[in-house]
Design a protein around this motif. Structure first.
Motif, PDB file in Angstrom:
ATOM      1  N   SER A  34     -68.547 -68.221 -47.675  1.00 20.91           N
ATOM      2  CA  SER A  34     -69.581 -67.979 -48.697  1.00 20.91           C
ATOM      3  C   SER A  34     -70.502 -69.192 -48.739  1.00 20.91           C
ATOM      4  O   SER A  34     -70.189 -70.255 -48.193  1.00 20.91           O
ATOM      5  CB  SER A  34     -68.926 -67.790 -50.065  1.00 20.91           C
ATOM      6  N   ASP A  35     -71.636 -69.057 -49.417  1.00 18.30           N
ATOM      7  CA  ASP A  35     -72.572 -70.173 -49.513  1.00 18.30           C
ATOM      8  C   ASP A  35     -71.927 -71.386 -50.173  1.00 18.30           C
ATOM      9  O   ASP A  35     -72.129 -72.528 -49.744  1.00 18.30           O
ATOM     10  CB  ASP A  35     -73.815 -69.752 -50.302  1.00 18.30           C
ATOM     11  N   ASP A  36     -71.157 -71.159 -51.235  1.00 16.31           N
ATOM     12  CA  ASP A  36     -70.504 -72.277 -51.926  1.00 16.31           C
ATOM     13  C   ASP A  36     -69.514 -72.977 -51.009  1.00 16.31           C
ATOM     14  O   ASP A  36     -69.451 -74.218 -50.970  1.00 16.31           O
ATOM     15  CB  ASP A  36     -69.785 -71.782 -53.190  1.00 16.31           C
ATOM     16  N   ASP A  37     -68.718 -72.191 -50.274  1.00 14.12           N
ATOM     17  CA  ASP A  37     -67.742 -72.795 -49.365  1.00 14.12           C
ATOM     18  C   ASP A  37     -68.435 -73.506 -48.204  1.00 14.12           C
ATOM     19  O   ASP A  37     -67.982 -74.563 -47.746  1.00 14.12           O
ATOM     20  CB  ASP A  37     -66.786 -71.733 -48.829  1.00 14.12           C
ATOM     21  N   LEU A  38     -69.541 -72.950 -47.749  1.00 10.26           N
ATOM     22  CA  LEU A  38     -70.282 -73.582 -46.657  1.00 10.26           C
ATOM     23  C   LEU A  38     -70.905 -74.898 -47.137  1.00 10.26           C
ATOM     24  O   LEU A  38     -70.918 -75.897 -46.411  1.00 10.26           O
ATOM     25  CB  LEU A  38     -71.370 -72.639 -46.157  1.00 10.26           C
ATOM     26  N   ARG A  39     -71.369 -74.882 -48.371  1.00 10.92           N
ATOM     27  CA  ARG A  39     -71.930 -76.109 -48.952  1.00 10.92           C
ATOM     28  C   ARG A  39     -70.846 -77.176 -49.047  1.00 10.92           C
ATOM     29  O   ARG A  39     -71.077 -78.359 -48.741  1.00 10.92           O
ATOM     30  CB  ARG A  39     -72.519 -75.799 -50.334  1.00 10.92           C
ATOM     31  N   SER A  40     -69.658 -76.790 -49.462  1.00 12.85           N
ATOM     32  CA  SER A  40     -68.524 -77.718 -49.550  1.00 12.85           C
ATOM     33  C   SER A  40     -68.143 -78.248 -48.170  1.00 12.85           C
ATOM     34  O   SER A  40     -67.822 -79.429 -48.009  1.00 12.85           O
ATOM     35  CB  SER A  40     -67.329 -77.015 -50.198  1.00 12.85           C
ATOM     36  N   THR A  41     -68.192 -77.383 -47.154  1.00 14.16           N
ATOM     37  CA  THR A  41     -67.869 -77.789 -45.785  1.00 14.16           C
ATOM     38  C   THR A  41     -68.876 -78.817 -45.277  1.00 14.16           C
ATOM     39  O   THR A  41     -68.510 -79.792 -44.607  1.00 14.16           O
ATOM     40  CB  THR A  41     -67.851 -76.558 -44.856  1.00 14.16           C
ATOM     41  N   CYS A  42     -70.157 -78.607 -45.605  1.00 18.55           N
ATOM     42  CA  CYS A  42     -71.194 -79.574 -45.223  1.00 18.55           C
ATOM     43  C   CYS A  42     -70.903 -80.938 -45.843  1.00 18.55           C
ATOM     44  O   CYS A  42     -71.016 -81.980 -45.176  1.00 18.55           O
ATOM     45  CB  CYS A  42     -72.569 -79.088 -45.664  1.00 18.55           C
ATOM     46  N   LYS A  43     -70.514 -80.919 -47.095  1.00 16.00           N
ATOM     47  CA  LYS A  43     -70.224 -82.167 -47.796  1.00 16.00           C
ATOM     48  C   LYS A  43     -69.062 -82.903 -47.135  1.00 16.00           C
ATOM     49  O   LYS A  43     -69.110 -84.123 -46.931  1.00 16.00           O
ATOM     50  CB  LYS A  43     -69.909 -81.874 -49.266  1.00 16.00           C
ATOM     51  N   LYS A  44     -67.997 -82.170 -46.802  1.00  8.80           N
ATOM     52  CA  LYS A  44     -66.835 -82.782 -46.148  1.00  8.80           C
ATOM     53  C   LYS A  44     -67.191 -83.349 -44.781  1.00  8.80           C
ATOM     54  O   LYS A  44     -66.609 -84.334 -44.330  1.00  8.80           O
ATOM     55  CB  LYS A  44     -65.711 -81.755 -46.009  1.00  8.80           C
ATOM     56  N   ALA A  45     -68.150 -82.717 -44.121  1.00  5.55           N
ATOM     57  CA  ALA A  45     -68.567 -83.180 -42.789  1.00  5.55           C
ATOM     58  C   ALA A  45     -69.552 -84.345 -42.862  1.00  5.55           C
ATOM     59  O   ALA A  45     -69.993 -84.856 -41.830  1.00  5.55           O
ATOM     60  CB  ALA A  45     -69.203 -82.025 -42.015  1.00  5.55           C
ATOM     61  N   GLY A  46     -69.906 -84.777 -44.083  1.00  5.17           N
ATOM     62  CA  GLY A  46     -70.845 -85.882 -44.236  1.00  5.17           C
ATOM     63  C   GLY A  46     -72.286 -85.461 -44.147  1.00  5.17           C
ATOM     64  O   GLY A  46     -73.168 -86.286 -43.888  1.00  5.17           O
ATOM     65  N   LEU A  47     -72.539 -84.177 -44.369  1.00  9.17           N
ATOM     66  CA  LEU A  47     -73.898 -83.654 -44.331  1.00  9.17           C
ATOM     67  C   LEU A  47     -74.377 -83.345 -45.746  1.00  9.17           C
ATOM     68  O   LEU A  47     -73.567 -83.030 -46.617  1.00  9.17           O
ATOM     69  CB  LEU A  47     -73.955 -82.376 -43.485  1.00  9.17           C
ATOM     70  N   PRO A  48     -75.683 -83.421 -45.992  1.00  8.78           N
ATOM     71  CA  PRO A  48     -76.191 -83.137 -47.341  1.00  8.78           C
ATOM     72  C   PRO A  48     -76.003 -81.674 -47.721  1.00  8.78           C
ATOM     73  O   PRO A  48     -76.302 -80.770 -46.933  1.00  8.78           O
ATOM     74  CB  PRO A  48     -77.683 -83.499 -47.245  1.00  8.78           C
ATOM     75  N   GLU A  49     -75.510 -81.446 -48.930  1.00  7.80           N
ATOM     76  CA  GLU A  49     -75.317 -80.075 -49.416  1.00  7.80           C
ATOM     77  C   GLU A  49     -76.644 -79.331 -49.507  1.00  7.80           C
ATOM     78  O   GLU A  49     -76.678 -78.103 -49.456  1.00  7.80           O
ATOM     79  CB  GLU A  49     -74.656 -80.101 -50.793  1.00  7.80           C
ATOM     80  N   GLU A  50     -77.741 -80.101 -49.628  1.00  6.88           N
ATOM     81  CA  GLU A  50     -79.058 -79.487 -49.791  1.00  6.88           C
ATOM     82  C   GLU A  50     -79.508 -78.716 -48.550  1.00  6.88           C
ATOM     83  O   GLU A  50     -80.530 -78.033 -48.574  1.00  6.88           O
ATOM     84  CB  GLU A  50     -80.105 -80.560 -50.116  1.00  6.88           C
ATOM     85  N   LEU A  51     -78.767 -78.860 -47.441  1.00  9.28           N
ATOM     86  CA  LEU A  51     -79.136 -78.120 -46.240  1.00  9.28           C
ATOM     87  C   LEU A  51     -79.264 -76.631 -46.521  1.00  9.28           C
ATOM     88  O   LEU A  51     -80.112 -75.938 -45.974  1.00  9.28           O
ATOM     89  CB  LEU A  51     -78.086 -78.345 -45.138  1.00  9.28           C
ATOM     90  N   LEU A  52     -78.385 -76.119 -47.408  1.00 14.34           N
ATOM     91  CA  LEU A  52     -78.410 -74.694 -47.719  1.00 14.34           C
ATOM     92  C   LEU A  52     -79.601 -74.324 -48.594  1.00 14.34           C
ATOM     93  O   LEU A  52     -79.943 -73.149 -48.711  1.00 14.34           O
ATOM     94  CB  LEU A  52     -77.108 -74.275 -48.426  1.00 14.34           C
ATOM     95  N   ASP A  53     -80.206 -75.340 -49.215  1.00 11.83           N
ATOM     96  CA  ASP A  53     -81.344 -75.066 -50.088  1.00 11.83           C
ATOM     97  C   ASP A  53     -82.658 -75.080 -49.322  1.00 11.83           C
ATOM     98  O   ASP A  53     -83.707 -74.778 -49.865  1.00 11.83           O
ATOM     99  CB  ASP A  53     -81.405 -76.114 -51.212  1.00 11.83           C
ATOM    100  N   ALA A  54     -82.608 -75.460 -48.050  1.00 11.25           N
ATOM    101  CA  ALA A  54     -83.819 -75.492 -47.241  1.00 11.25           C
ATOM    102  C   ALA A  54     -84.274 -74.070 -46.906  1.00 11.25           C
ATOM    103  O   ALA A  54     -83.538 -73.102 -47.111  1.00 11.25           O
ATOM    104  CB  ALA A  54     -83.560 -76.282 -45.950  1.00 11.25           C
ATOM    105  N   ARG A  55     -85.475 -73.957 -46.376  1.00  9.45           N
ATOM    106  CA  ARG A  55     -86.035 -72.630 -46.086  1.00  9.45           C
ATOM    107  C   ARG A  55     -85.172 -71.861 -45.082  1.00  9.45           C
ATOM    108  O   ARG A  55     -85.037 -70.655 -45.166  1.00  9.45           O
ATOM    109  CB  ARG A  55     -87.461 -72.791 -45.549  1.00  9.45           C
ATOM    110  N   ALA A  56     -84.589 -72.599 -44.117  1.00  9.02           N
ATOM    111  CA  ALA A  56     -83.784 -71.926 -43.098  1.00  9.02           C
ATOM    112  C   ALA A  56     -82.422 -71.495 -43.629  1.00  9.02           C
ATOM    113  O   ALA A  56     -81.752 -70.667 -43.024  1.00  9.02           O
ATOM    114  CB  ALA A  56     -83.614 -72.844 -41.899  1.00  9.02           C
ATOM    115  N   GLY A  57     -81.992 -72.068 -44.763  1.00 11.58           N
ATOM    116  CA  GLY A  57     -80.745 -71.660 -45.413  1.00 11.58           C
ATOM    117  C   GLY A  57     -79.518 -71.840 -44.551  1.00 11.58           C
ATOM    118  O   GLY A  57     -79.293 -72.905 -43.970  1.00 11.58           O
ATOM    119  N   ARG A  58     -78.719 -70.785 -44.452  1.00  9.91           N
ATOM    120  CA  ARG A  58     -77.433 -70.851 -43.760  1.00  9.91           C
ATOM    121  C   ARG A  58     -77.587 -71.237 -42.286  1.00  9.91           C
ATOM    122  O   ARG A  58     -76.764 -71.990 -41.756  1.00  9.91           O
ATOM    123  CB  ARG A  58     -76.713 -69.500 -43.863  1.00  9.91           C
TER     124      ARG A  58
END
Length: 404
Positions: free
Chosen positions: A74-98
């Motif tokens: 899900s988007d929430d779980d993907l956002r959490s995965t990005c955070k664990k990987a050291g990536l900004p959670e805001e990636l999902l908020d960009a125009r390209a999204g997922r």
């Protein structure tokens, strides 16, 4: 033979050396077909950005499988995965999204599974510094087994590549902070961004203390925002390579394009930064009543500001004595408060520093007679200007009003 030709065509011939020799043509055929299939899979994954041939079969399969698992989140779980990987959670908020988040995660997966030598190649391709960090204990590093040193090195380069990825996704954010990203690598951009954040947290007293060390006049009443802006600019200049500093110098008018093309040495860096610092202050000094364009020389402007700062530290009595020396009558002097005395001395100071053509314009604007070509033209012109501006009309009629 045709199968071997296909292997050569698909560039898997280098792997034939470890094909087990066999008298059984079917067994040999099966081994070659397996290699071709594996190569086809690796090529297909390479086309999708997995760099599979550099990873090897097992690592490539692992990366592909993990990314497929991420796609089902899900988007929430993907956002959490990005955070664990050291990536900004805001990636999902960009125009390209997922899609953008999954692409970033794919890169991280590949880097995590890459051998150290391949990871170093990726760093070089992306312009990421590969020099070893100076942090930590050198003795402890040397004593560590080779495997541990390689793991530490792999981890360090992985973090740098992640940082490069994050910086690349946020170039506009760094540009808005005043960072010229075209001259810096991601490591330097992130470091500079952190330093600029630290400037924002500084107190006014800390900023004032820094300003004292610049060698510029220690003006009173300079606001915190003004000081912080200046320190941010200086911090950026310090971080720039010489090429970037030269371009900043051209933009600011410190150098011409011809001077840059003639070649500038690293030894000039300190001079250029000092000139850039002065240029950055000029608009502020203009607002405070110093006619920058008319004076024409930035060093002369610094001289004027420094002299005015000195005036501000004098007592009212001392200022009145100075006004007497420049020709103001006693009545005029004693009807002035400190602020007006300062303004008067600033005006006279500017006249003293103006080029002669500009001083003549001042005289002409007040209807004063031309003194062009006379000995002592500047001194005589200023005397007339003082009389016309600050004294009564008796001075213009030859009455020595300044002595009364």
């Amino acid at each position: 033979p045709e199968l071997r030709e296909e292997c050569a065509k698909q560039r898997v011939s280098g792997q034939l050396a470890d094909v087990e020799p066999s008298d059984d043509d079917d067994a040999l055929r099966n081994q070659l077909v397996d290699r071709l299939l594996v190569n086809a899979w690796l090529s297909a994954w390479d086309a999708k950005g997995f760099k599979a041939k550099r990873l090897g079969v097992d690592a490539a399969i692992s990366a592909v499988a993990q990314l497929e698992a991420f796609r089902s989140l899900s988007d929430d779980d993907l956002r959490s995965t990005c955070k664990k990987a050291g990536l900004p959670e805001e990636l999902l908020d960009a125009r390209a999204g997922r899609d953008e988040a999954l692409e970033a995660l794919k890169n991280v997966l590949v880097w995590e599974l890459m051998p150290l030598a391949e990871l170093e190649k990726d760093c070089l391709e992306r312009g990421v510094p590969t020099a070893k960090s100076t942090g930590g204990s050198e003795e402890a590093t040397c004593d560590a087994p080779d495997g541990e040193r390689d793991d530490d090195r792999h981890s360090e380069l992985l973090q740098r590549l992640k940082l490069d990825l994050v910086v690349g996704k946020n170039r506009s954010k760094y540009e808005q902070k005043g960072i010229p990203v075209e001259y810096l690598n991601s490591w330097d951009i992130a470091s500079l961004s952190h330093m600029l954040d630290q400037v924002e947290e500084m107190t006014k007293s800390a900023l004032q203390e820094w300003y004292k060390g610049t060698g510029l006049p220690e003006e009173k009443g300079v606001k915190k925002d003004e000081l912080a802006h200046l320190l941010r600019r200086v911090t950026v200049w310090h971080a720039l390579p010489m090429k970037g500093l030269l371009q900043e110098s051209v933009k600011s008018g410190v150098l011409t394009v011809a001077e840059v093309e003639a070649g500038a040495q690293d030894s000039e860096r300190s001079r250029l930064m000092n000139q850039l610092l002065i240029r950055e202050r000029l608009p502020c000094w203009e607002k405070r009543g110093f006619p920058i364009q008319r004076i024409g020389n930035s060093d002369t402007v610094v001289q004027a500001v420094a002299q005015y700062v000195h005036f501000q530290g004098l007592s009212t009595g001392d200022l009145r004595k100075m006004c007497k020396d420049v020709g103001l009558t006693k009545l005029v002097r004693f009807n002035m408060d400190k602020e007006r005395l300062l303004q008067t001395l600033k005006t006279v100071l500017i006249w003293e520093l103006l080029p002669l053509p500009e001083l003549r314009k001042e005289c002409s604007a007040k209807g004063l007679p031309s003194l062009v070509g006379r000995n002592g033209e500047r001194e005589e012109s200023i005397r007339w200007l003082v009389a016309a501006t600050f004294c009564d009309t008796w001075s213009l009629r030859g009455v020595p009003a300044e002595r009364l």
